[in-house]
Design a protein around this motif. Structure first.
Motif: not given
Ligand code: 13P
Ligand code: SF4
Length: 324
Positions: A37, A128, A131-132, A135-136, A319, A323
């Motif tokens: 990311l 995604c 690390s994300s 959230k996604i 994405m 984020v």
């Protein structure tokens, strides 16, 4: 060779990006480093040419996010997990989901080809990273949709556990009831870490911390003290520089943290967990590419077909929007 490499990078005003899993000889001279990311974000606004040392999907993502600059890779090394998500298999899964009248949003791990990202973009899904991913997935679940998660079933399952959701691999018994329906893919490196490795270290050093990447199996992640992306693991190690730790992720990265931050680090496996694709890139390969650029005969420039790039960008931007 290292000075020649540095001189050529400077002469051609090239930015060098490297993932944490790269060999030290590359990583130690990179301008940009980070997890997937962070690297994607850092390359978005570059104005000068980029050499990306990592695996193909990373170079492709950089090119899609920033089409105005040339992006080169010393080796077009493909991630074995990304290869598992073949277009035909993904399309077949999507047909199955549609036939079963499942209202879903596709969420695709960045470890996938541009073609697969484009399919996801066309269906208004999102990319995604490790690390994300939480959230996604939450973004999709909050819309009262199910998630078709690809290609890493481990990441999908581990995130489901973290968020208190149900997950199944497509085709398993009662898979239609799951909140997260996973494609049947995995990482060949992270599958090397086993629950018995965790037990071995915990028995030997009762106070040891077990730190793993979410591409590891759910059985391993369940026993871990910390689960995170490469950057999150690095931050955890920096915050605990004197604690004994056994880490379950790629060898180059773990060994570098042992060298630079915490000598009490162990590798959480009985075999050396090297990513063959990441290790294809060497300083010599980088030097060869730079010499070719210097002679105006560059190779391995990343080109992504226009329509694929357009739809893949849609999914990547989704994405970045979630984020931000
Ligand atoms: P990160 O996004 O955590 O750097 O992971 C990339 C990867 O390929 C892990 O195997
Ligand atoms: Fe792909 Fe696994 Fe290598 Fe990461 S470690 S690049 S997921 S094969």
């Amino acid at each position: 060779m290292i000075n020649e490499v540095k001189d050529l990078l400077k002469k051609h005003n090239i930015t060098l990006a490297a993932h944490y899993y790269q060999k030290d000889e590359i990583f130690d001279i990179a301008d940009l480093t980070g997890d997937s990311l962070e690297l994607a974000k850092k390359t978005v606004n570059l104005k000068n040419p980029l050499i990306f040392c990592g695996v193909s999907f990373m170079g492709e993502s950089a090119k899609i996010l920033n089409p105005s600059i040339p992006v080169y890779m010393p080796k077009l090394a493909s991630c074995s997990m990304a290869r598992m998500a073949e277009e035909e298999k993904v399309k077949r899964d999507i047909e199955t989901l549609k036939k079963e009248n499942i209202d879903f949003i596709p969420i695709c791990y960045v470890n996938s080809s541009a073609k697969i990202k484009a399919i996801v973009g066309e269906l208004n899904g999102s990319i995604c990273t490790s690390s994300s991913a939480d959230k996604i997935i939450k973004w999709a679940i909050d819309q009262n949709k199910k998630v078709y998660f690809l290609p890493d079933k481990n990441l999908g399952t581990n995130m489901a556990k973290k968020l208190g959701l149900k997950s199944k691999v497509i085709g398993e018994d009662n898979w239609q009831e799951a909140d997260i329906i996973c494609f049947d893919g995995h990482c060949s490196v992270h599958q090397l870490f086993m629950p018995e490795h965790v037990e071995f270290y915990k028995e030997k050093y009762p106070d040891i911390k077990i730190v793993v990447h979410p591409e590891c199996s759910p059985e391993v992640c369940e026993k871990a003290d910390f689960i995170g992306s490469t950057s999150q693991i690095l931050n955890y190690v920096k915050a605990h520089p004197n604690e004994k730790m056994a880490i379950g992720t790629e060898f180059n990265f773990v060994n570098r943290m042992k060298r630079d931050i915490n000598p009490n680090i162990y590798i959480l496996s009985s075999t050396k967990p090297e990513c063959p694709s990441m290790n294809e890139t060497t300083l010599k390969e980088l030097y060869e590419l730079l010499k070719a650029i210097d002679k105006e005969k560059p190779y391995n420039e990343i080109i992504v077909e226009e329509n694929i790039a357009k739809n893949a960008l849609k999914a990547l931007n989704k994405m970045l929007e979630i984020v931000k």
